[in-house]
Design a protein around this motif. Sequence first.
Motif, PDB file in Angstrom:
ATOM      1  N   ALA A  19      -6.624 -10.712   5.663  1.00 41.67           N
ATOM      2  CA  ALA A  19      -5.907 -10.142   6.819  1.00 41.67           C
ATOM      3  C   ALA A  19      -5.416 -11.183   7.820  1.00 41.67           C
ATOM      4  O   ALA A  19      -4.855 -10.836   8.855  1.00 41.67           O
ATOM      5  CB  ALA A  19      -6.749  -9.094   7.548  1.00 41.67           C
ATOM      6  N   THR A  20      -5.586 -12.472   7.520  1.00 42.41           N
ATOM      7  CA  THR A  20      -5.263 -13.483   8.530  1.00 42.41           C
ATOM      8  C   THR A  20      -3.754 -13.611   8.779  1.00 42.41           C
ATOM      9  O   THR A  20      -3.351 -14.026   9.861  1.00 42.41           O
ATOM     10  CB  THR A  20      -5.825 -14.858   8.142  1.00 42.41           C
ATOM     11  N   ASP A  21      -2.939 -13.286   7.800  1.00 42.86           N
ATOM     12  CA  ASP A  21      -1.489 -13.228   8.036  1.00 42.86           C
ATOM     13  C   ASP A  21      -1.057 -11.812   8.390  1.00 42.86           C
ATOM     14  O   ASP A  21      -0.202 -11.619   9.248  1.00 42.86           O
ATOM     15  CB  ASP A  21      -0.718 -13.693   6.790  1.00 42.86           C
ATOM     16  N   LEU A  22      -1.685 -10.854   7.728  1.00 43.70           N
ATOM     17  CA  LEU A  22      -1.308  -9.452   7.929  1.00 43.70           C
ATOM     18  C   LEU A  22      -1.435  -9.031   9.396  1.00 43.70           C
ATOM     19  O   LEU A  22      -0.552  -8.358   9.936  1.00 43.70           O
ATOM     20  CB  LEU A  22      -2.224  -8.584   7.050  1.00 43.70           C
ATOM     21  N   ILE A  23      -2.531  -9.419  10.032  1.00 44.53           N
ATOM     22  CA  ILE A  23      -2.746  -9.012  11.428  1.00 44.53           C
ATOM     23  C   ILE A  23      -1.609  -9.520  12.313  1.00 44.53           C
ATOM     24  O   ILE A  23      -1.084  -8.796  13.156  1.00 44.53           O
ATOM     25  CB  ILE A  23      -4.124  -9.514  11.922  1.00 44.53           C
ATOM     26  N   LEU A  24      -1.195 -10.771  12.095  1.00 43.95           N
ATOM     27  CA  LEU A  24      -0.109 -11.334  12.906  1.00 43.95           C
ATOM     28  C   LEU A  24       1.194 -10.606  12.650  1.00 43.95           C
ATOM     29  O   LEU A  24       1.952 -10.304  13.571  1.00 43.95           O
ATOM     30  CB  LEU A  24       0.066 -12.817  12.583  1.00 43.95           C
ATOM     31  N   ARG A  25       1.466 -10.304  11.393  1.00 45.25           N
ATOM     32  CA  ARG A  25       2.743  -9.664  11.067  1.00 45.25           C
ATOM     33  C   ARG A  25       2.787  -8.220  11.536  1.00 45.25           C
ATOM     34  O   ARG A  25       3.844  -7.715  11.904  1.00 45.25           O
ATOM     35  CB  ARG A  25       2.993  -9.734   9.562  1.00 45.25           C
ATOM     36  N   MET A  26       1.639  -7.566  11.533  1.00 37.00           N
ATOM     37  CA  MET A  26       1.627  -6.186  12.055  1.00 37.00           C
ATOM     38  C   MET A  26       1.791  -6.214  13.567  1.00 37.00           C
ATOM     39  O   MET A  26       2.519  -5.412  14.133  1.00 37.00           O
ATOM     40  CB  MET A  26       0.322  -5.483  11.654  1.00 37.00           C
ATOM     41  N   ARG A  27       1.119  -7.175  14.210  1.00 36.39           N
ATOM     42  CA  ARG A  27       1.214  -7.246  15.670  1.00 36.39           C
ATOM     43  C   ARG A  27       2.637  -7.560  16.102  1.00 36.39           C
ATOM     44  O   ARG A  27       3.138  -7.041  17.098  1.00 36.39           O
ATOM     45  CB  ARG A  27       0.252  -8.306  16.205  1.00 36.39           C
ATOM     46  N   ASP A  28       3.305  -8.432  15.350  1.00 39.76           N
ATOM     47  CA  ASP A  28       4.674  -8.804  15.703  1.00 39.76           C
ATOM     48  C   ASP A  28       5.694  -7.766  15.244  1.00 39.76           C
ATOM     49  O   ASP A  28       6.898  -7.952  15.455  1.00 39.76           O
ATOM     50  CB  ASP A  28       5.016 -10.168  15.093  1.00 39.76           C
ATOM     51  N   GLY A  29       5.231  -6.723  14.583  1.00 41.34           N
ATOM     52  CA  GLY A  29       6.148  -5.657  14.160  1.00 41.34           C
ATOM     53  C   GLY A  29       6.955  -5.984  12.917  1.00 41.34           C
ATOM     54  O   GLY A  29       7.849  -5.246  12.535  1.00 41.34           O
ATOM     55  N   VAL A  30       6.631  -7.126  12.273  1.00 40.57           N
ATOM     56  CA  VAL A  30       7.337  -7.485  11.034  1.00 40.57           C
ATOM     57  C   VAL A  30       6.950  -6.533   9.913  1.00 40.57           C
ATOM     58  O   VAL A  30       7.760  -6.168   9.066  1.00 40.57           O
ATOM     59  CB  VAL A  30       7.001  -8.946  10.638  1.00 40.57           C
ATOM     60  N   LEU A  31       5.669  -6.122   9.928  1.00 38.13           N
ATOM     61  CA  LEU A  31       5.184  -5.173   8.929  1.00 38.13           C
ATOM     62  C   LEU A  31       4.673  -3.944   9.654  1.00 38.13           C
ATOM     63  O   LEU A  31       3.945  -4.046  10.643  1.00 38.13           O
ATOM     64  CB  LEU A  31       4.023  -5.784   8.128  1.00 38.13           C
ATOM     65  N   ARG A  32       5.084  -2.780   9.155  1.00 36.31           N
ATOM     66  CA  ARG A  32       4.583  -1.507   9.706  1.00 36.31           C
ATOM     67  C   ARG A  32       4.160  -0.607   8.559  1.00 36.31           C
ATOM     68  O   ARG A  32       4.784   0.418   8.307  1.00 36.31           O
ATOM     69  CB  ARG A  32       5.689  -0.807  10.506  1.00 36.31           C
ATOM     70  N   PRO A  33       3.077  -0.984   7.886  1.00 38.02           N
ATOM     71  CA  PRO A  33       2.662  -0.158   6.742  1.00 38.02           C
ATOM     72  C   PRO A  33       2.086   1.174   7.200  1.00 38.02           C
ATOM     73  O   PRO A  33       1.569   1.302   8.311  1.00 38.02           O
ATOM     74  CB  PRO A  33       1.585  -1.015   6.065  1.00 38.02           C
ATOM     75  N   ASP A  34       2.211   2.197   6.320  1.00 42.95           N
ATOM     76  CA  ASP A  34       1.588   3.496   6.599  1.00 42.95           C
ATOM     77  C   ASP A  34       0.130   3.484   6.161  1.00 42.95           C
ATOM     78  O   ASP A  34      -0.686   4.231   6.661  1.00 42.95           O
ATOM     79  CB  ASP A  34       2.310   4.609   5.817  1.00 42.95           C
ATOM     80  N   LEU A  35      -0.138   2.638   5.154  1.00 43.29           N
ATOM     81  CA  LEU A  35      -1.475   2.632   4.557  1.00 43.29           C
ATOM     82  C   LEU A  35      -1.896   1.200   4.283  1.00 43.29           C
ATOM     83  O   LEU A  35      -1.101   0.394   3.791  1.00 43.29           O
ATOM     84  CB  LEU A  35      -1.439   3.413   3.226  1.00 43.29           C
ATOM     85  N   LEU A  36      -3.141   0.899   4.626  1.00 40.04           N
ATOM     86  CA  LEU A  36      -3.725  -0.390   4.274  1.00 40.04           C
ATOM     87  C   LEU A  36      -4.768  -0.160   3.184  1.00 40.04           C
ATOM     88  O   LEU A  36      -5.628   0.716   3.326  1.00 40.04           O
ATOM     89  CB  LEU A  36      -4.395  -1.034   5.495  1.00 40.04           C
ATOM     90  N   ILE A  37      -4.661  -0.940   2.117  1.00 39.40           N
ATOM     91  CA  ILE A  37      -5.617  -0.833   1.006  1.00 39.40           C
ATOM     92  C   ILE A  37      -6.442  -2.107   0.985  1.00 39.40           C
ATOM     93  O   ILE A  37      -5.950  -3.168   0.600  1.00 39.40           O
ATOM     94  CB  ILE A  37      -4.881  -0.652  -0.341  1.00 39.40           C
ATOM     95  N   ASP A  38      -7.680  -2.002   1.449  1.00 36.04           N
ATOM     96  CA  ASP A  38      -8.545  -3.171   1.576  1.00 36.04           C
ATOM     97  C   ASP A  38      -9.260  -3.426   0.244  1.00 36.04           C
ATOM     98  O   ASP A  38      -9.854  -2.504  -0.325  1.00 36.04           O
ATOM     99  CB  ASP A  38      -9.565  -2.907   2.694  1.00 36.04           C
ATOM    100  N   LEU A  39      -9.201  -4.672  -0.220  1.00 31.84           N
ATOM    101  CA  LEU A  39      -9.801  -5.004  -1.520  1.00 31.84           C
ATOM    102  C   LEU A  39     -11.278  -5.386  -1.408  1.00 31.84           C
ATOM    103  O   LEU A  39     -11.898  -5.736  -2.406  1.00 31.84           O
ATOM    104  CB  LEU A  39      -9.038  -6.174  -2.160  1.00 31.84           C
ATOM    105  N   ARG A  40     -11.867  -5.294  -0.216  1.00 31.87           N
ATOM    106  CA  ARG A  40     -13.161  -5.952  -0.008  1.00 31.87           C
ATOM    107  C   ARG A  40     -14.312  -5.399  -0.824  1.00 31.87           C
ATOM    108  O   ARG A  40     -15.304  -6.074  -1.031  1.00 31.87           O
ATOM    109  CB  ARG A  40     -13.512  -5.949   1.481  1.00 31.87           C
ATOM    110  N   ARG A  41     -14.190  -4.151  -1.307  1.00 30.47           N
ATOM    111  CA  ARG A  41     -15.311  -3.588  -2.070  1.00 30.47           C
ATOM    112  C   ARG A  41     -15.124  -3.742  -3.574  1.00 30.47           C
ATOM    113  O   ARG A  41     -15.911  -3.213  -4.349  1.00 30.47           O
ATOM    114  CB  ARG A  41     -15.441  -2.096  -1.753  1.00 30.47           C
ATOM    115  N   LEU A  42     -14.084  -4.449  -4.011  1.00 33.54           N
ATOM    116  CA  LEU A  42     -13.741  -4.450  -5.435  1.00 33.54           C
ATOM    117  C   LEU A  42     -14.349  -5.620  -6.203  1.00 33.54           C
ATOM    118  O   LEU A  42     -14.111  -5.752  -7.401  1.00 33.54           O
ATOM    119  CB  LEU A  42     -12.211  -4.458  -5.606  1.00 33.54           C
ATOM    120  N   ALA A  43     -15.107  -6.460  -5.547  1.00 32.02           N
ATOM    121  CA  ALA A  43     -15.739  -7.609  -6.222  1.00 32.02           C
ATOM    122  C   ALA A  43     -14.709  -8.443  -6.987  1.00 32.02           C
ATOM    123  O   ALA A  43     -14.914  -8.808  -8.142  1.00 32.02           O
ATOM    124  CB  ALA A  43     -16.869  -7.126  -7.137  1.00 32.02           C
ATOM    125  N   LEU A  44     -13.590  -8.702  -6.331  1.00 34.10           N
ATOM    126  CA  LEU A  44     -12.532  -9.502  -6.967  1.00 34.10           C
ATOM    127  C   LEU A  44     -12.642 -10.978  -6.580  1.00 34.10           C
ATOM    128  O   LEU A  44     -11.638 -11.687  -6.587  1.00 34.10           O
ATOM    129  CB  LEU A  44     -11.151  -8.976  -6.537  1.00 34.10           C
TER     130      LEU A  44
END
Lengths: 292, 162
Positions: A32-57
């Motif tokens: 999320a280190t780039d995503l947070i900045l891009r959402m805050r700056d309005g570059v990205l406005r996703p409807d849904l965030l899919i977090d991979l943290r539980r997938l053991a990837l």
Amino acid sequence: MSEMSYMAPERLEDALAAKAEHGAHARVVAGATDLILRMRDGVLRPDLLIDLRRLALDAIELDGDALRLGAYATHGQLLADPLVAAHLPALRQACSEFAGPPIRNRGTLGGNLVNASPAADLVPPLLAYDACVILDSADGRRELPLAAFFTGPGQTVLRPDEILTEVRLPLPPAGTGAEFIKLGQRRSMAISVVSVAARLSLGAAGEVQVARIALGAVAPTVVRAAAAEEALQGHAPDAGRLRAAAGLAGGAATPISDPRASREYRARMVPVLVRRALEAAWSASREAAAHG
Amino acid sequence: MAEGGIRCTVNGQEARFEAGPERTLLQALREELGLTGTKDGCSSGDCGACVVIMDGQPVNACMVLAPQAEGARIRTVEGLAAAGGLHPLQRAFGETWAFQCGFCTPGMLMSCVALLEANDRPSRDDILTAIAGNFCRCTGYQAVVKAVQQAAAEMRGGEGPA
């Protein structure tokens, strides 16, 4: 701000199904280190965030003669991993100079690739090691050479229904040496002005069997310096040949001027850094051949 | 995650707060839990004023989406002092004057505590690497190095500096 949904599924199938359903309206979250900045700056406005943290990837493992790096592995995990240290020293070097420890503990391998910055620090070493990316979707799996993944700044061939889940690399042969050099305005927390990765794999007679040179921050994507690689292929290197090859590497660079450096400065630095990287890689490859 | 809020452990205590994915762990700590020791410097992951320890690792709280803290163990500067008084590193920061304005200090402390917990005899280079993501704009870094070495010696059991 419209309501944004968030999910952290426990099965990859569920993440892929959500991505298939929502496509470009859904954004994958890793560090999320780039995503947070891009959402805050309005570059990205996703409807849904899919977090991979539980997938053991985030597994880093040896699988036959390939190394598998989970896309969710952080820079910090790569930096601490013994397999990475033993087989991919240039990648380890890039991780060690990436941002600072708190960002290294969040930012992931997959995020660094999907963001597709021309200055992404992990890309030159991964290209030098002939990495492939694994792209999963509800429809199946694709495996692509990393070199075919990027199409421009921030642009990749990743489809809206796909998730990058893994990076796969062939185990470098015996007699391999590699080096990563980052030129930035500080040692830490700096975006690369120019970055270079070089890898040489030597044959029994000391001849170059594989030469790889990748340049960051000097073109719309990280690029290989093919002419320089060819000039080394099949020859036993010496200082003069390395310098000549480094001179050819400049041809692959089409740098721009930005707040970090001018086009001219970047162009001047490419042959210098490539020569230094090749010298270090050559020295490491001879040492590896002697002890291999 | 909306139902029941986000649950995590903060400084050893169960914590629960409401925060959607448009908010960060930093905002949740400061605004929902009232833990304002963690500072908001740049909100961009650049300055390190918001460093907390999350599941054993120093991270920028501004670079964590609030829902990503679900189930995590978070430690903030408020959790450093025990019943017996300040953490040895906090005392060392005071004794060596490792701060002036103090704004970077909570983040510095958390980065350095994480270092000391992983390495009880850090070299100067180890310390400079550990604080590479923490910017100080007034005192500089020499006193911080001294403070960490002093605290490390004390925590090892009263030996002199390494």
